[in-house]
Design a protein around this motif. Structure first.
Motif, PDB file in Angstrom:
ATOM      1  N   PRO A 240       0.809  -1.222   0.000  1.00  0.00           N
ATOM      2  CA  PRO A 240       0.000   0.000   0.000  1.00  0.00           C
ATOM      3  C   PRO A 240       0.847   1.280   0.000  1.00  0.00           C
ATOM      4  CG  PRO A 240      -0.869  -1.588   1.583  1.00  0.00           C
ATOM      5  CD  PRO A 240       0.450  -2.124   1.114  1.00  0.00           C
TER       6      PRO A 240
ATOM      7  N   PHE B 168       2.508   1.512  -3.382  1.00  0.00           N
ATOM      8  CA  PHE B 168       1.545   1.855  -4.430  1.00  0.00           C
ATOM      9  C   PHE B 168       1.200   3.347  -4.353  1.00  0.00           C
ATOM     10  CE2 PHE B 168      -2.877   1.623  -6.306  1.00  0.00           C
ATOM     11  CZ  PHE B 168      -2.435   1.406  -7.596  1.00  0.00           C
ATOM     12  N   GLY B 169       1.075   3.859  -3.127  1.00  0.00           N
ATOM     13  CA  GLY B 169       0.854   5.297  -2.955  1.00  0.00           C
ATOM     14  C   GLY B 169       1.953   6.113  -3.641  1.00  0.00           C
ATOM     15  N   LEU B 170       3.180   5.632  -3.475  1.00  0.00           N
ATOM     16  CA  LEU B 170       4.329   6.305  -4.105  1.00  0.00           C
ATOM     17  C   LEU B 170       4.210   6.275  -5.636  1.00  0.00           C
ATOM     18  CD1 LEU B 170       7.268   7.438  -3.803  1.00  0.00           C
ATOM     19  CD2 LEU B 170       8.048   5.083  -3.639  1.00  0.00           C
TER      20      LEU B 170
ATOM     21  N   VAL C 261       1.451   5.934  -7.455  1.00  0.00           N
ATOM     22  CA  VAL C 261       0.331   6.762  -7.901  1.00  0.00           C
ATOM     23  C   VAL C 261       0.733   8.231  -7.868  1.00  0.00           C
ATOM     24  CG1 VAL C 261      -2.015   7.516  -7.328  1.00  0.00           C
ATOM     25  CG2 VAL C 261      -1.423   5.081  -7.217  1.00  0.00           C
ATOM     26  N   ARG C 262       1.430   8.623  -6.812  1.00  0.00           N
ATOM     27  CA  ARG C 262       1.836  10.014  -6.689  1.00  0.00           C
ATOM     28  C   ARG C 262       2.757  10.431  -7.842  1.00  0.00           C
ATOM     29  NH1 ARG C 262       1.780  13.006  -2.339  1.00  0.00           N
ATOM     30  NH2 ARG C 262       2.740  15.030  -2.510  1.00  0.00           N
TER      31      ARG C 262
ATOM     32  N   ARG D  99      -3.470   5.551 -12.314  1.00  0.00           N
ATOM     33  CA  ARG D  99      -3.504   4.320 -11.527  1.00  0.00           C
ATOM     34  C   ARG D  99      -3.074   3.087 -12.310  1.00  0.00           C
ATOM     35  NH1 ARG D  99      -5.842   5.034  -6.412  1.00  0.00           N
ATOM     36  NH2 ARG D  99      -5.991   2.810  -5.999  1.00  0.00           N
TER      37      ARG D  99
ATOM     38  N   GLU E 154      -0.063   0.643 -11.329  1.00  0.00           N
ATOM     39  CA  GLU E 154      -0.168  -0.810 -11.099  1.00  0.00           C
ATOM     40  C   GLU E 154       0.918  -1.551 -11.862  1.00  0.00           C
ATOM     41  OE1 GLU E 154      -4.132  -2.125 -12.074  1.00  0.00           O
ATOM     42  OE2 GLU E 154      -5.008  -0.560 -10.800  1.00  0.00           O
ATOM     43  N   ASP E 155       1.113  -1.161 -13.125  1.00  0.00           N
ATOM     44  CA  ASP E 155       2.160  -1.816 -13.925  1.00  0.00           C
ATOM     45  C   ASP E 155       3.527  -1.658 -13.275  1.00  0.00           C
ATOM     46  OD1 ASP E 155       0.245  -2.477 -15.746  1.00  0.00           O
ATOM     47  OD2 ASP E 155       0.784  -0.939 -17.212  1.00  0.00           O
TER      48      ASP E 155
ATOM     49  N   LEU F 282       4.230  -1.023 -10.105  1.00  0.00           N
ATOM     50  CA  LEU F 282       4.350  -1.772  -8.850  1.00  0.00           C
ATOM     51  C   LEU F 282       4.579  -3.261  -9.141  1.00  0.00           C
ATOM     52  CD1 LEU F 282       4.298  -1.248  -5.780  1.00  0.00           C
ATOM     53  CD2 LEU F 282       1.970  -2.148  -5.791  1.00  0.00           C
ATOM     54  N   GLN F 283       3.881  -3.761 -10.155  1.00  0.00           N
ATOM     55  CA  GLN F 283       4.087  -5.173 -10.533  1.00  0.00           C
ATOM     56  C   GLN F 283       5.532  -5.410 -10.969  1.00  0.00           C
ATOM     57  OE1 GLN F 283       1.445  -6.754 -13.565  1.00  0.00           O
ATOM     58  NE2 GLN F 283       2.944  -8.317 -14.119  1.00  0.00           N
TER      59      GLN F 283
END
Lengths: 185, 252
Positions: free
Chosen positions: A35, A38-40, A42-43, A48, A52-53, A55-56
């Motif tokens: 989480p 992911f926040g990082l 998105v920022r 989004r 996601e890509d 972070l994956q």
């Protein structure tokens, strides 16, 4: 793979065990850090599905490179943040040509007040850094924060802040030198 | 003005890299440096510790639940637990190395047998070496591993030139396992690569080294993405190789 991880493992232990191909430790590492990371994403990416890509990709890279994690060079949190942030910045560089220059963005960089770090979550490292940032000339610290939270290049920052490139570079370089001195004392 | 960096102007580049203000080319250059030079890696890590706490200001966001499944799928966690599946099958390029050079293979097997039968269980071999042969039959690089100091020296012999924007990357391939990135190497200059403890633990006479050609800054995926141009078995180091890791003493 042995499932030996427990609730009390530190992130460092989980990351080291991930480097030893412990899937249970890797799953727990993901649960505990995704989480925030992911926040990082998105920022930085402001989008989004792209976040996601990234972070994956970053977690795939964590699984493959965790055996290179060296605890003596820093905590797991810092290592993971660097992996994710570097991926996100690389992604920003790839789409550089399509980025809209928003002259207001430089001014809209948030300050610390009201952020999660203003509350009990903040680490001692964060509080030290924040104290040192406060001691900088405000245009220096604004430039550093703009750079950190947008992942923009010197050139993009200069355009957005409507400041000559050389000026912007010298602000950030002086800020970094002063931060280094401040954080060493 | 307070400018303590006058004695160390290079340090600021790592700060700029960590902050994220460099363009793609400059970022790739710093990444190369950090991969190849332990001092650069330490300097960059120091700036991470200084600057990255700022990320605590960013609030968490819940990733979609299917993201973990996507990560598992990308890593083939749910595939049958056959270690030769997936990645290995895609690498017909590696084929020549097992079957294409009979003499080399015979020599490697002989070395392996000697090591397997005569090597005492302890202590571990202090030095190991590998001759990394190219597809053209020429020696591309030699690698000498100093286990005690956890480092590897990779010296180019006659490597094929690499086109602009690409860089050779060295991989360790433990038996039956996926390649592990060791570091970026050069076609011109000897490189000293620091070896992590887990990497040192996997060096041995059954592991291999391989070189693939990757984008500047190294493979973006953590696995070889480009052509595999050279490979070699790891064995005990010949005396001639040890000069590299044990330079003669010089009087001060």
């Amino acid at each position: 793979m042995n499932d030996t991880s427990t609730e009390t493992d530190t992130l460092e232990q989980l990351l080291v065990r991930t480097g030893m191909r412990d899937r249970a430790a890797f799953a727990r590492l993901y649960q505990q850090t995704a989480p925030r990371l992911f926040g990082l994403c998105v920022r930085l990416l402001q989008e989004r599905s792209e976040a996601e890509d990234v972070l994956q990709e970053a977690f795939v890279s964590v699984w493959r490179r965790a055996n290179h994690y060296n605890p003596s060079l820093g905590g797991a949190n810092t290592w993971l943040t660097a992996v994710v942030r570097n991926r996100a910045i690389d992604r920003l560089r790839q789409r550089r040509e399509t980025t809209n220059v928003d002259p207001l963005e430089f001014e809209r960089v948030p300050d610390a007040s009201g952020g999660p770090a203003a509350h009990a979550m903040a680490s001692a490292d964060y509080l030290r850094l924040e104290r040192c940032l406060e001691q900088l000339d405000s245009k220096y610290s604004r430039a550093v924060r703009a750079a950190f939270f947008t992942g923009a290049t010197y050139k993009e920052l200069a355009e957005r802040g409507q400041v000559p490139l050389a000026t912007l570079k010298s602000w950030i370089r002086r800020a970094l030198l002063q931060l280094r001195t401040c954080l060493e004392t | 003005m307070n400018t303590p960096a006058d004695d160390d102007p290079g340090d600021l580049r790592y700060a700029e890299y960590v902050l994220g203000v460099l363009d793609a080319d400059a970022r790739a250059a710093v990444e190369r440096e950090v991969t190849a030079d332990p001092h650069a890696a330490a300097a960059e890590a120091h700036w991470r510790r200084r600057l990255l706490p700022l990320a605590e200001e960013i609030g968490p966001e819940t990733p979609p639940p299917q993201l973990w499944a996507r990560i598992r799928a990308a890593l083939e966690f749910d595939a049958p637990a056959d270690t030769r599946g997936g990645w290995w099958e895609n690498l017909r390029l590696w084929h020549w190395l097992t079957f294409g050079s009979g003499a080399l293979l015979a020599a490697a097997c002989a070395a392996l047998v000697v090591l397997a039968t005569h090597r005492p269980p302890t202590p571990p071999i202090p030095y190991m070496a590998a001759t990394i042969m190219q597809t053209d039959g020429q020696v591309g690089w030699t690698a000498t591993m100093d286990i005690g100091k956890a480092r590897m020296i990779v010296v180019p012999a006659a490597p094929q030139p690499v086109r602009a924007g690409r860089t050779p990357e060295l991989w360790l391939i433990p038996p039956g396992a996926r390649p592990i990135a060791v570091g970026l190497i050069s076609t011109r200059a000897p490189m000293t690569l620091a070896l992590s403890a887990s990497l040192v633990a996997r060096l041995g006479p059954t592991a291999r080294l391989a070189v693939s050609i990757e984008p500047r800054g190294g493979s973006p995926t953590g696995q070889p993405t480009g052509a595999v141009v050279a490979t070699g078995a790891i064995g005990a180091a010949p005396a001639s190789a040890l000069r590299l890791v044990r330079p003669p003493q010089r009087s001060a």
